[in-house]
Design a protein around this motif. Structure first.
Motif, PDB file in Angstrom:
ATOM      1  N   LEU A 205       0.851  -1.196   0.000  1.00  0.00           N
ATOM      2  CA  LEU A 205       0.000   0.000   0.000  1.00  0.00           C
ATOM      3  C   LEU A 205       0.884   1.243   0.000  1.00  0.00           C
ATOM      4  O   LEU A 205       1.690   1.445   0.916  1.00  0.00           O
ATOM      5  CB  LEU A 205      -0.900  -0.019   1.248  1.00  0.00           C
ATOM      6  N   ILE A 206       0.728   2.050  -1.044  1.00  0.00           N
ATOM      7  CA  ILE A 206       1.500   3.291  -1.168  1.00  0.00           C
ATOM      8  C   ILE A 206       0.509   4.435  -0.964  1.00  0.00           C
ATOM      9  O   ILE A 206      -0.493   4.507  -1.687  1.00  0.00           O
ATOM     10  CB  ILE A 206       2.097   3.464  -2.586  1.00  0.00           C
ATOM     11  N   VAL A 207       0.783   5.313  -0.046  1.00  0.00           N
ATOM     12  CA  VAL A 207      -0.183   6.366   0.259  1.00  0.00           C
ATOM     13  C   VAL A 207       0.449   7.723  -0.036  1.00  0.00           C
ATOM     14  O   VAL A 207       1.418   8.129   0.618  1.00  0.00           O
ATOM     15  CB  VAL A 207      -0.644   6.302   1.732  1.00  0.00           C
ATOM     16  N   ALA A 208      -0.084   8.404  -1.039  1.00  0.00           N
ATOM     17  CA  ALA A 208       0.470   9.703  -1.459  1.00  0.00           C
ATOM     18  C   ALA A 208      -0.685  10.657  -1.730  1.00  0.00           C
ATOM     19  O   ALA A 208      -0.934  11.058  -2.865  1.00  0.00           O
ATOM     20  CB  ALA A 208       1.346   9.538  -2.699  1.00  0.00           C
ATOM     21  N   ALA A 209      -1.403  11.003  -0.668  1.00  0.00           N
ATOM     22  CA  ALA A 209      -2.588  11.850  -0.814  1.00  0.00           C
ATOM     23  C   ALA A 209      -2.398  13.233  -0.190  1.00  0.00           C
ATOM     24  O   ALA A 209      -3.073  14.186  -0.567  1.00  0.00           O
ATOM     25  CB  ALA A 209      -3.798  11.163  -0.182  1.00  0.00           C
ATOM     26  N   GLY A 210      -1.511  13.328   0.785  1.00  0.00           N
ATOM     27  CA  GLY A 210      -1.364  14.608   1.493  1.00  0.00           C
ATOM     28  C   GLY A 210      -2.518  14.864   2.444  1.00  0.00           C
ATOM     29  O   GLY A 210      -2.936  16.006   2.628  1.00  0.00           O
ATOM     30  N   ASP A 228       4.365   5.321   3.313  1.00  0.00           N
ATOM     31  CA  ASP A 228       3.660   6.584   3.556  1.00  0.00           C
ATOM     32  C   ASP A 228       4.461   7.726   2.939  1.00  0.00           C
ATOM     33  O   ASP A 228       5.543   8.076   3.416  1.00  0.00           O
ATOM     34  CB  ASP A 228       3.519   6.782   5.081  1.00  0.00           C
ATOM     35  N   VAL A 229       3.928   8.287   1.860  1.00  0.00           N
ATOM     36  CA  VAL A 229       4.642   9.345   1.136  1.00  0.00           C
ATOM     37  C   VAL A 229       4.262  10.732   1.667  1.00  0.00           C
ATOM     38  O   VAL A 229       5.002  11.693   1.511  1.00  0.00           O
ATOM     39  CB  VAL A 229       4.337   9.256  -0.382  1.00  0.00           C
ATOM     40  N   GLY A 230       3.118  10.821   2.290  1.00  0.00           N
ATOM     41  CA  GLY A 230       2.565  12.114   2.699  1.00  0.00           C
ATOM     42  C   GLY A 230       3.498  12.898   3.608  1.00  0.00           C
ATOM     43  O   GLY A 230       4.207  12.329   4.443  1.00  0.00           O
ATOM     44  N   ILE A 231       3.498  14.200   3.414  1.00  0.00           N
ATOM     45  CA  ILE A 231       4.201  15.111   4.332  1.00  0.00           C
ATOM     46  C   ILE A 231       3.187  16.190   4.699  1.00  0.00           C
ATOM     47  O   ILE A 231       2.782  16.984   3.843  1.00  0.00           O
ATOM     48  CB  ILE A 231       5.425  15.775   3.672  1.00  0.00           C
ATOM     49  N   ASN A 232       2.748  16.164   5.935  1.00  0.00           N
ATOM     50  CA  ASN A 232       1.740  17.135   6.370  1.00  0.00           C
ATOM     51  C   ASN A 232       2.246  17.831   7.625  1.00  0.00           C
ATOM     52  O   ASN A 232       2.676  17.164   8.568  1.00  0.00           O
ATOM     53  CB  ASN A 232       0.420  16.415   6.697  1.00  0.00           C
ATOM     54  N   LYS A 238       4.323  19.955  13.930  1.00  0.00           N
ATOM     55  CA  LYS A 238       4.714  18.542  13.808  1.00  0.00           C
ATOM     56  C   LYS A 238       4.468  18.034  12.376  1.00  0.00           C
ATOM     57  O   LYS A 238       3.435  18.340  11.767  1.00  0.00           O
ATOM     58  CB  LYS A 238       3.895  17.715  14.810  1.00  0.00           C
ATOM     59  N   ILE A 239       5.431  17.261  11.864  1.00  0.00           N
ATOM     60  CA  ILE A 239       5.284  16.686  10.518  1.00  0.00           C
ATOM     61  C   ILE A 239       4.758  15.258  10.644  1.00  0.00           C
ATOM     62  O   ILE A 239       5.340  14.443  11.370  1.00  0.00           O
ATOM     63  CB  ILE A 239       6.649  16.647   9.783  1.00  0.00           C
ATOM     64  N   VAL A 240       3.676  14.956   9.940  1.00  0.00           N
ATOM     65  CA  VAL A 240       3.139  13.583   9.935  1.00  0.00           C
ATOM     66  C   VAL A 240       2.857  13.162   8.499  1.00  0.00           C
ATOM     67  O   VAL A 240       2.770  13.991   7.598  1.00  0.00           O
ATOM     68  CB  VAL A 240       1.831  13.461  10.761  1.00  0.00           C
ATOM     69  N   GLY A 241       2.681  11.860   8.313  1.00  0.00           N
ATOM     70  CA  GLY A 241       2.337  11.338   6.997  1.00  0.00           C
ATOM     71  C   GLY A 241       0.825  11.244   6.827  1.00  0.00           C
ATOM     72  O   GLY A 241       0.064  11.955   7.492  1.00  0.00           O
ATOM     73  N   ASP A 242       0.409  10.339   5.930  1.00  0.00           N
ATOM     74  CA  ASP A 242      -1.019  10.124   5.671  1.00  0.00           C
ATOM     75  C   ASP A 242      -1.552   8.903   6.422  1.00  0.00           C
ATOM     76  O   ASP A 242      -2.740   8.606   6.369  1.00  0.00           O
ATOM     77  CB  ASP A 242      -1.243   9.866   4.167  1.00  0.00           C
ATOM     78  N   VAL A 243      -0.639   8.174   7.052  1.00  0.00           N
ATOM     79  CA  VAL A 243      -1.005   6.892   7.671  1.00  0.00           C
ATOM     80  C   VAL A 243      -0.964   7.040   9.188  1.00  0.00           C
ATOM     81  O   VAL A 243      -0.057   7.680   9.725  1.00  0.00           O
ATOM     82  CB  VAL A 243       0.004   5.795   7.222  1.00  0.00           C
ATOM     83  N   LYS A 250       0.953  -2.028  13.863  1.00  0.00           N
ATOM     84  CA  LYS A 250       0.610  -3.288  14.541  1.00  0.00           C
ATOM     85  C   LYS A 250       0.145  -4.358  13.549  1.00  0.00           C
ATOM     86  O   LYS A 250       0.125  -5.537  13.862  1.00  0.00           O
ATOM     87  CB  LYS A 250      -0.486  -3.041  15.587  1.00  0.00           C
ATOM     88  N   LYS A 251      -0.280  -3.932  12.347  1.00  0.00           N
ATOM     89  CA  LYS A 251      -0.756  -4.905  11.349  1.00  0.00           C
ATOM     90  C   LYS A 251       0.231  -5.125  10.199  1.00  0.00           C
ATOM     91  O   LYS A 251       0.242  -6.175   9.572  1.00  0.00           O
ATOM     92  CB  LYS A 251      -2.084  -4.424  10.749  1.00  0.00           C
ATOM     93  N   ALA A 252       1.035  -4.108   9.929  1.00  0.00           N
ATOM     94  CA  ALA A 252       1.898  -4.173   8.741  1.00  0.00           C
ATOM     95  C   ALA A 252       3.125  -5.051   8.997  1.00  0.00           C
ATOM     96  O   ALA A 252       3.555  -5.222  10.141  1.00  0.00           O
ATOM     97  CB  ALA A 252       2.357  -2.758   8.382  1.00  0.00           C
ATOM     98  N   ALA A 253       3.666  -5.612   7.910  1.00  0.00           N
ATOM     99  CA  ALA A 253       4.956  -6.315   8.021  1.00  0.00           C
ATOM    100  C   ALA A 253       6.092  -5.296   7.989  1.00  0.00           C
ATOM    101  O   ALA A 253       7.092  -5.450   8.676  1.00  0.00           O
ATOM    102  CB  ALA A 253       5.104  -7.310   6.879  1.00  0.00           C
ATOM    103  N   TRP A 254       5.901  -4.268   7.142  1.00  0.00           N
ATOM    104  CA  TRP A 254       6.894  -3.202   6.986  1.00  0.00           C
ATOM    105  C   TRP A 254       6.164  -1.882   6.884  1.00  0.00           C
ATOM    106  O   TRP A 254       5.105  -1.806   6.256  1.00  0.00           O
ATOM    107  CB  TRP A 254       7.698  -3.382   5.691  1.00  0.00           C
ATOM    108  N   ILE A 255       6.756  -0.842   7.432  1.00  0.00           N
ATOM    109  CA  ILE A 255       6.113   0.478   7.328  1.00  0.00           C
ATOM    110  C   ILE A 255       7.184   1.565   7.344  1.00  0.00           C
ATOM    111  O   ILE A 255       8.207   1.436   8.028  1.00  0.00           O
ATOM    112  CB  ILE A 255       5.084   0.675   8.469  1.00  0.00           C
ATOM    113  N   THR A 256       6.946   2.610   6.547  1.00  0.00           N
ATOM    114  CA  THR A 256       7.895   3.743   6.549  1.00  0.00           C
ATOM    115  C   THR A 256       7.443   4.786   7.568  1.00  0.00           C
ATOM    116  O   THR A 256       6.256   5.087   7.667  1.00  0.00           O
ATOM    117  CB  THR A 256       7.972   4.429   5.166  1.00  0.00           C
TER     118      THR A 256
END
Ligand code: NAD
Length: 282
Positions: A205-210, A228-232, A238-243, A250-256
Motif C-alpha cells: 500500500l502506497i499512500v500519497a494523498a497529502g 507513507d509518502v505524505g508530508i503534512n 509537527k510533521i506527519v504522513g497520511d497513515v 501493529k498490522k503491517a509487516a513493513w512500514i515507513t
C-alpha cells in the motif's frame, strides 16, 4: 506483531556514501557534477525542499545553484532561463521546483527541460520512457519508493499493490513502476468510492494523498508493506504522513516512518540521477 521500520534515512545514507565515492572519482578526472534548481516564488515548503537538495549536493561535492525567480516571473522568461541552462555545458541537472505559481502551473514548463538534464524525470519524454519500462530518469520520489520496497526483498510479481494518489510526480509514475515489476496495480484517488474496499486487499500500500490520518488500521491487510509518502505539517509544526503510524504498524509487516522514510530517499534518488546525468554527459 509490530511491523518492521523501513528506515529511509539509514538507506539514503548508504546510497549517499556510495555516491560520495563516485563524485570524488569524477572530480579526480576534472569533472564536477552540477545541479541547478529553479524556484519561482517563495512557497515556504518549497524553500525547505530546495535547501535540502542544496545541502545534499554540497555534502557530496556536487556544485549546486539555486536560481530563485520572483513569483510574478513571466512564462517566456522562465522558459528562457531553462533554455540557457539546457545550453550550458557546465550544468548536468536541471530541476524546476513544484508547485509553480498558478499562472505557470498549467503551461508546459517541464517540457522545456532537456530530457538529458531532466534529473527530476518529469519531462513528458522521460515519463513516456518510464511508462514503457525503458532506461530513463525516473522521478525521484517514486524511484526512492521502489528502492525502499525492493529492500524488503519481497517478490513483487503478482502481488496486489494499491497506490492512493494519481499525481504526475508521485502516484502515476509509482503505479507504472510497480506495474512494470509485475504487480497487480490499483490506483485510488479523491473520487474513489469505498477506499477501504481496495486498501484491505493490498499486499503493498502506497499512500500519497497529502491527507493526515487518511489510512487507519482497519483499512490495512495483515502483513502488508505500507509506504507513507505524505508530508503534512500539523498546527504546532509537527510533521506527519497520511497513515496512522502507531496503529497501522501493529498490522503491517513493513512500514515507513514520517519523517525519515520516503523523504530522504527522494533526495538520495535525485543525487543519483544528477551524478548519472553528469557521467552520461562526460
Ligand atoms: P497531489 O495533491 O498532487 O495529489 C494528491 C493525490 O491524492 C490526488 O491524486 C488526489 O486525488 C488524492 N487524494 C486526495 N485526497 C484523497 C482521499 N481522501 N482519498 C483518496 N485519494 C485522495 O500531491 P502529490 O504531489 O502527489 O503529493 C502527495 C503527498 O506526498 C503530499 O503530502 C506531498 O507533500 C507528499 N510528497 C512527499 C514527497 C517526499 O519526498 N516524501 C515527495 C512528493 C510529495
Amino acid at each position: 506483531m509490530e511491523g518492521r521500520i523501513l528506515d529511509g534515512k539509514a538507506m539514503s545514507e548508504v546510497i549517499l556514501g556510495r555516491l560520495d565515492g563516485e563524485v570524488k572519482s569524477l572530480r579526480r578526472k576534472g569533472i564536477v557534477p552540477k545541479l541547478v534548481v529553479i524556484q519561482v516564488g517563495d512557497d515556504p515548503a518549497s524553500t525547505i525542499y530546495v535547501n535540502k537538495k542544496h545541502k545534499a549536493c554540497l555534502r557530496l561535492g556536487i556544485e549546486s545553484e539555486i536560481k530563485h525567480l520572483p513569483e510574478e516571473t513571466r512564462y517566456e522568461d522562465l522558459i528562457d532561463a531553462i533554455v540557457k541552462l539546457n545550453n550550458d555545458d557546465s550544468v548536468h541537472g536541471i530541476l524546476v521546483q513544484l508547485p509553480l505559481p498558478e499562472h505557470l502551473s498549467h503551461k508546459g514548463v517541464l517540457e522545456a527541460v532537456d530530457p538529458a538534464k531532466d534529473v527530476d524525470g518529469l519531462n513528458p519524454y522521460n515519463h513516456g520512457k518510464n511508462l514503457l519500462g525503458k532506461e530513463c530518469f525516473q522521478p525521484a520520489t517514486p524511484r526512492g519508493i521502489i528502492s525502499l520496497i525492493e529492500s524488503t526483498k519481497t517478490e513483487l510479481e503478482g502481488i496486489n499493490a494499491v497506490v492512493i494518489g494519481r499525481s504526475n510526480i508521485v502516484g502515476k509514475p509509482t503505479a507504472i513502476m510497480l506495474l512494470n515489476r509485475g504487480c497487480t496495480v490499483t490506483v485510488c484517488h479523491s473520487k474513489t468510492r469505498n477506499l477501504s474496499d481496495f486498501t484491505q486487499k493490498a499486499d503493498l500500500l502506497i499512500v500519497a494523498a497529502g491527507k493526515p490520518g487518511l489510512v487507519k488500521a482497519h483499512m490495512v491487510k495483515n502483513g502488508a508493506i505500507v509506504i507513507d509518502v505524505g508530508i503534512n505539517r500539523l498546527e504546532g509544526g509537527k510533521i506527519v504522513g497520511d497513515v496512522d503510524f502507531d496503529e497501522v504498524r501493529k498490522k503491517a509487516a513493513w512500514i515507513t516512518p514520517v519523517p525519515g522514510g520516503v523523504g530522504p530517499m527522494t533526495i538520495a534518488s535525485l543525487m543519483e540521477n544528477t551524478i548519472r546525468a553528469c557521467r552520461e554527459y562526460a
